[in-house]
Motif scaffolding. Structure first.
Motif, PDB file in Angstrom:
ATOM      1  N   HIS A 278       3.176  14.117  12.659  1.00  0.00           N
ATOM      2  CA  HIS A 278       3.304  12.701  13.003  1.00  0.00           C
ATOM      3  C   HIS A 278       4.542  12.093  12.359  1.00  0.00           C
ATOM      4  CE1 HIS A 278      -1.322  12.371  13.704  1.00  0.00           C
ATOM      5  NE2 HIS A 278      -0.764  13.396  14.307  1.00  0.00           N
ATOM      6  N   VAL A 279       5.432  12.953  11.863  1.00  0.00           N
ATOM      7  CA  VAL A 279       6.598  12.453  11.122  1.00  0.00           C
ATOM      8  C   VAL A 279       7.401  11.491  11.993  1.00  0.00           C
ATOM      9  CG1 VAL A 279       8.785  13.111  10.015  1.00  0.00           C
ATOM     10  CG2 VAL A 279       6.732  14.521   9.707  1.00  0.00           C
ATOM     11  N   GLY A 280       7.665  10.320  11.456  1.00  0.00           N
ATOM     12  CA  GLY A 280       8.522   9.351  12.139  1.00  0.00           C
ATOM     13  C   GLY A 280       7.796   8.433  13.101  1.00  0.00           C
ATOM     14  N   LEU A 281       6.477   8.635  13.315  1.00  0.00           N
ATOM     15  CA  LEU A 281       5.794   7.803  14.314  1.00  0.00           C
ATOM     16  C   LEU A 281       5.719   6.342  13.882  1.00  0.00           C
ATOM     17  CD1 LEU A 281       4.272   7.331  16.925  1.00  0.00           C
ATOM     18  CD2 LEU A 281       2.160   8.046  15.772  1.00  0.00           C
ATOM     19  N   SER A 282       5.285   6.074  12.639  1.00  0.00           N
ATOM     20  CA  SER A 282       5.152   4.654  12.282  1.00  0.00           C
ATOM     21  C   SER A 282       6.509   3.969  12.234  1.00  0.00           C
ATOM     22  CB  SER A 282       4.369   4.446  10.992  1.00  0.00           C
ATOM     23  OG  SER A 282       4.812   5.309  10.026  1.00  0.00           O
ATOM     24  N   GLU A 283       7.577   4.732  11.891  1.00  0.00           N
ATOM     25  CA  GLU A 283       8.930   4.144  11.915  1.00  0.00           C
ATOM     26  C   GLU A 283       9.320   3.799  13.358  1.00  0.00           C
ATOM     27  OE1 GLU A 283       8.049   6.836  10.308  1.00  0.00           O
ATOM     28  OE2 GLU A 283       8.634   6.589   8.209  1.00  0.00           O
ATOM     29  N   ALA A 284       9.001   4.706  14.285  1.00  0.00           N
ATOM     30  CA  ALA A 284       9.355   4.437  15.686  1.00  0.00           C
ATOM     31  C   ALA A 284       8.552   3.257  16.229  1.00  0.00           C
ATOM     32  CB  ALA A 284       9.113   5.680  16.548  1.00  0.00           C
ATOM     33  N   LEU A 285       7.272   3.212  15.897  1.00  0.00           N
ATOM     34  CA  LEU A 285       6.443   2.083  16.361  1.00  0.00           C
ATOM     35  C   LEU A 285       6.994   0.763  15.829  1.00  0.00           C
ATOM     36  CD1 LEU A 285       2.932   3.717  15.890  1.00  0.00           C
ATOM     37  CD2 LEU A 285       3.764   2.739  18.041  1.00  0.00           C
ATOM     38  N   THR A 286       7.391   0.766  14.554  1.00  0.00           N
ATOM     39  CA  THR A 286       7.920  -0.458  13.943  1.00  0.00           C
ATOM     40  C   THR A 286       9.268  -0.828  14.555  1.00  0.00           C
ATOM     41  OG1 THR A 286       6.779   0.085  11.896  1.00  0.00           O
ATOM     42  CG2 THR A 286       8.544  -1.542  11.735  1.00  0.00           C
ATOM     43  N   ALA A 287      10.142   0.180  14.717  1.00  0.00           N
ATOM     44  CA  ALA A 287      11.488  -0.109  15.234  1.00  0.00           C
ATOM     45  C   ALA A 287      11.420  -0.701  16.638  1.00  0.00           C
ATOM     46  CB  ALA A 287      12.322   1.173  15.252  1.00  0.00           C
ATOM     47  N   TRP A 288      10.534  -0.169  17.471  1.00  0.00           N
ATOM     48  CA  TRP A 288      10.535  -0.609  18.877  1.00  0.00           C
ATOM     49  C   TRP A 288       9.540  -1.730  19.153  1.00  0.00           C
ATOM     50  CZ3 TRP A 288      14.753   0.478  21.090  1.00  0.00           C
ATOM     51  CH2 TRP A 288      15.429   1.677  20.789  1.00  0.00           C
ATOM     52  N   PHE A 289       8.422  -1.745  18.416  1.00  0.00           N
ATOM     53  CA  PHE A 289       7.374  -2.703  18.804  1.00  0.00           C
ATOM     54  C   PHE A 289       6.984  -3.660  17.688  1.00  0.00           C
ATOM     55  CE2 PHE A 289       6.849   1.353  21.138  1.00  0.00           C
ATOM     56  CZ  PHE A 289       7.516   0.912  22.277  1.00  0.00           C
ATOM     57  N   GLY A 290       7.744  -3.635  16.606  1.00  0.00           N
ATOM     58  CA  GLY A 290       7.519  -4.597  15.532  1.00  0.00           C
ATOM     59  C   GLY A 290       6.640  -4.038  14.429  1.00  0.00           C
ATOM     60  N   PRO A 291       6.595  -4.739  13.292  1.00  0.00           N
ATOM     61  CA  PRO A 291       5.847  -4.238  12.130  1.00  0.00           C
ATOM     62  C   PRO A 291       4.342  -4.177  12.385  1.00  0.00           C
ATOM     63  CG  PRO A 291       6.739  -6.446  11.735  1.00  0.00           C
ATOM     64  CD  PRO A 291       7.258  -6.010  13.057  1.00  0.00           C
ATOM     65  N   PRO A 292       3.646  -3.324  11.632  1.00  0.00           N
ATOM     66  CA  PRO A 292       2.183  -3.229  11.803  1.00  0.00           C
ATOM     67  C   PRO A 292       1.500  -4.534  11.406  1.00  0.00           C
ATOM     68  CG  PRO A 292       2.920  -1.983   9.866  1.00  0.00           C
ATOM     69  CD  PRO A 292       4.156  -2.447  10.579  1.00  0.00           C
ATOM     70  N   ARG A 293       0.402  -4.843  12.092  1.00  0.00           N
ATOM     71  CA  ARG A 293      -0.394  -6.022  11.694  1.00  0.00           C
ATOM     72  C   ARG A 293      -1.342  -5.578  10.594  1.00  0.00           C
ATOM     73  NH1 ARG A 293       0.185  -9.207  16.662  1.00  0.00           N
ATOM     74  NH2 ARG A 293       2.335  -9.742  16.194  1.00  0.00           N
ATOM     75  N   THR A 294      -1.382  -6.367   9.536  1.00  0.00           N
ATOM     76  CA  THR A 294      -2.332  -6.015   8.473  1.00  0.00           C
ATOM     77  C   THR A 294      -3.653  -6.701   8.776  1.00  0.00           C
ATOM     78  OG1 THR A 294      -1.209  -7.750   7.257  1.00  0.00           O
ATOM     79  CG2 THR A 294      -0.749  -5.504   6.586  1.00  0.00           C
ATOM     80  N   ALA A 295      -4.754  -6.030   8.385  1.00  0.00           N
ATOM     81  CA  ALA A 295      -6.087  -6.539   8.738  1.00  0.00           C
ATOM     82  C   ALA A 295      -6.359  -7.852   8.039  1.00  0.00           C
ATOM     83  CB  ALA A 295      -7.129  -5.512   8.355  1.00  0.00           C
TER      84      ALA A 295
END
Ligand SMILES: Cc1cc2nc3c(=O)[nH]c(=O)nc-3n(C[C@H](O)[C@H](O)[C@H](O)COP(=O)(O)OP(=O)(O)OC[C@H]3O[C@@H](n4cnc5c(N)ncnc54)[C@H](O)[C@@H]3O)c2cc1C
Length: 489
Positions: free
Chosen positions: A472-489
């Motif tokens: 899964h290397v790089g997935l959260s970086e790609a999600l953040t780069a293209w679709f914005g930062p993660p929402r925290t609960a």
């Protein structure tokens, strides 16, 4: 003052497509269009390339176009290039005139309830830190967060933004006319010392309704052409003007090739002919304009919603400027290959021989059809930055074509490995997660077979933003780069 999140100047193919993309994403968008109706004088563009048809398929509207036109299994670069062995459901060009393309796009945009201010012209704008005041003819300004210039090659928006338009002046000009003739003309094309001339039948026209395209002896660019100009060139080439009369369209086009130096100036962006003009050889202008719109639409929607920072908009120039630069180059090459002198003919014969070979044919056919587009999203799996193929995915809901997952223009992570391998819940409001199986081959146009990924993250425009290869290397970086930062609960 009326207000919209986004105002688009120009409701041609690029403006309509962009409006549809923004409306799908739930953005308040309006078009300002100079023409009082969608009607176009003259046929202009003659068709859609494979990648444009795929893009329309990604939104579930390709059939509206396919049922109205005629398909041909070739694209043209100097000679016809066979496309029929390309791995796509749309391995052809769709012959359909711009009038019909615009009518169908306008119908879709109407269903999405986009307001169109018709018979109004954008005359200028003033932008500040929070938005743009868009000045209109015959009425007060409209306030928008962003203004997009889809107002064609003579773009007022581009000029008012002070964006440079460097390139090459015209070296050749052509007259184009749709009219009636009194006697049967010589149908087909004729080549002489001036260049290539063609006389064809008008689409759904009368028996003596003609469409002529004539190379002019000297470059003409400024003055509006008349029937007399057409008649004079016909006499010079054919020794008769066939009694040409009753024109419905007379125009001139040239091989001027220019491209906006920047596609964005803060809150103002350009798309379509406003950003690039070139000769119509190969039939690419409308196609790349529609593809500009699909590249920009989802990015702008995310920025307007506050999900992504404004810097996401810079990827629009970074990705689309090189595509149009290639198109300028290939149109200039095609115009040069048509020159009537003996040395150019020798070069053209050599190119024809090269294009009879499989590898050059595939390379150029992939470029001309748009199927070969590769955005530079880093190194790795060959799918990265390329179009996701429309594979048949086996899911819990049965077999689904991949493109159907993009109908709502939402990004999707397709997990082709163990179900439950991914947790995308911090992006769940923006990104779909689909568990699926696919046991077929992965094949890309002009590249051939590639290794099977275990997961792919696909942007709303259908391009692959991340490829999983058991890790899964790089997935959260790609999600953040293209679709914005993660929402925290
Ligand atoms: C002879 C010919 C053949 C062609 N063949 C092909 C082909 O086969 N395939 C292909 O892909 N392309 C082809 N093209 C190119 C294609 O026609 C253009 O690339 C395409 O129309 C560009 O779309 P657009 O939406 O960017 O701009 P346009 O189609 O120019 O639309 C701009 C819109 O903005 C409106 N407008 C302009 N200024 C303002 C203003 N200030 N305020 C409000 N509205 C404004 C105009 O009325 C227009 O509706 C051809 C062109 C020509 C001339």
């Amino acid at each position: 003052m009326s207000e919209h999140a986004v105002v688009i100047a120009g409701g041609g193919p690029a403006g309509l497509m962009l409006a549809g993309e923004l409306a799908l994403a739930g953005i308040d968008v309006a078009i300002v269009e100079r023409r009082c109706s969608q009607h176009l004088a003259g046929s202009r563009a003659g068709g859609l390339h494979s990648r444009t048809i795929e893009i329309l398929d990604q939104r579930g509207i390709a059939d509206r176009f396919l049922t109205q036109g005629q398909t041909y299994p070739v694209v043209h670069f100097h000679v016809p290039l066979d496309l029929s062995d390309f791995p796509t459901r749309h391995n052809y060009v769709l012959g359909l005139s711009q009038n019909h393309i615009e009518r169908i796009l306008a119908g879709w945009v109407g269903e999405l309830a986009v307001p169109i201010y018709r018979g109004r012209e954008v005359t200028g704008f003033a932008q500040d830190g929070t938005g743009v005041d868009v000045q209109l003819s015959g009425g007060g300004p409209i306030r928008a967060q962003y203004l997009i210039g889809c107002d064609g090659g003579r773009s007022v928006i581009r000029k008012a933004a002070g964006i440079e338009f460097p390139g090459w002046d015209a070296a050749t000009s052509w007259l184009i006319a749709e009219a009636q003739v009194a006697v049967e003309p010589e149908w087909g094309s004729r080549h002489d010392a001036i260049g290539t001339h063609a006389v064809g039948k008008q689409e759904n026209g009368t028996p003596l309704g003609v469409r002529v395209v004539l190379t002019e002896k000297r470059v003409e660019a400024g003055r509006e052409p008349t029937l007399r100009d057409v008649s004079e060139v016909l006499f010079a080439v054919y020794g008769t003007d066939y009694g040409i009369h009753s024109p419905t369209w007379i125009s001139r086009f040239t091989d001027m090739a220019r491209q906006a130096a920047a596609y964005r100036d803060r809150r103002v962006l350009l798309a379509g002919d406003a950003a690039h003009v070139h000769a119509p050889v190969g039939g690419q202008g409308l196609n790349i304009g529609v593809q500009d719109a699909v590249n920009l639409g989802w990015k702008l929607a995310q920025v307007v919603k506050g999900a992504s920072p404004e810097t996401l908009l810079d990827t629009y120039h970074a990705e689309r400027h090189p595509i149009a630069a290639r198109v300028l180059r290939n149109t200039m090459a095609q115009v040069a290959l048509r020159r009537p002198d003996d040395r150019s003919k020798a070069l053209a014969d050599t190119v024809t021989e090269l294009l009879a070979m499989d590898e050059p044919r595939k390379r150029l056919a992939a470029e001309m059809s748009g199927l070969g587009i590769h955005y530079d999203l880093g190194t790795g799996h060959p799918l990265l930055g390329r179009r996701m193929p429309d594979v048949d995915l086996v899911t819990a809901d049965g077999t689904v074509r991949f493109f159907t997952l993009l109908h709502d223009a939402r990004p999707v992570l397709v997990n082709l490995g163990d179900p439950g391998a991914f947790d995308t819940s911090p992006w769940a409001d923006r990104v779909q997660l689909r568990n699926a199986h696919y046991s077929g081959t992965w094949e890309l146009p002009a590249i051939g077979a590639v290794s099977a990924p275990t997961a792919v993250l696909v942007r709303p425009d259908g391009y692959v933003a991340w490829v999983g290869d058991r890790s899964h290397v790089g997935l959260s970086e790609a999600l953040t780069a293209w679709f914005g930062p993660p929402r925290t609960a």
